[in-house]
Design an enzyme around this catalytic site. Sequence first.
Site, short mmCIF file in Angstrom:
data_model
loop_
_atom_site.label_atom_id
_atom_site.label_comp_id
_atom_site.label_asym_id
_atom_site.label_seq_id
_atom_site.Cartn_x
_atom_site.Cartn_y
_atom_site.Cartn_z
N GLU A 184 -0.49 -3.62 12.18
CA GLU A 184 -1.95 -3.71 12.21
C GLU A 184 -2.32 -5.18 12.24
OE1 GLU A 184 -5.88 -2.57 9.53
OE2 GLU A 184 -3.92 -1.80 8.92
N GLU B 235 0.86 -1.18 0.00
CA GLU B 235 0.00 0.00 0.00
C GLU B 235 0.89 1.23 0.00
OE1 GLU B 235 -3.27 0.60 3.04
OE2 GLU B 235 -1.93 2.24 3.58
#
Length: 122
Positions: A92, A32
């Site tokens: 995360e 990302e």
Amino acid sequence: MYNLMILRSFPDKKYSIAVVGFGPEDSHFVIETRYHYGVDKYEIGTGFGEFVGGTVESAGQGWCCTREPGKTAGGSTKVFAFVLDPDGYSTELFDSRQSSEPLRQIALRVTDIDPAIKFYQR
């Protein structure tokens, strides 16, 4: 063949992302790239966003939680948490029942998203 997810913008949060990978981000490893509006430079070591992997259930098992497990604002069904590794890097954790991949995403901060997309597509 790589898969590019359409650029997604979040003007209220002042960032945009583009995802490059070999399949959908909910079941394949992806990179990302994230552009924070107005940021035109990162120092070496500060352009790294986070690793995404693991399972949300492990958030309470001795990790330093910076965000307790829960859903995102806006009604998303994704359940996630953030923890810090021993060096202070964010990881995360999420409900990963959709994939067996232990590490699914690396988030990188970029100052210009278009050249970053082209670079990672190559």
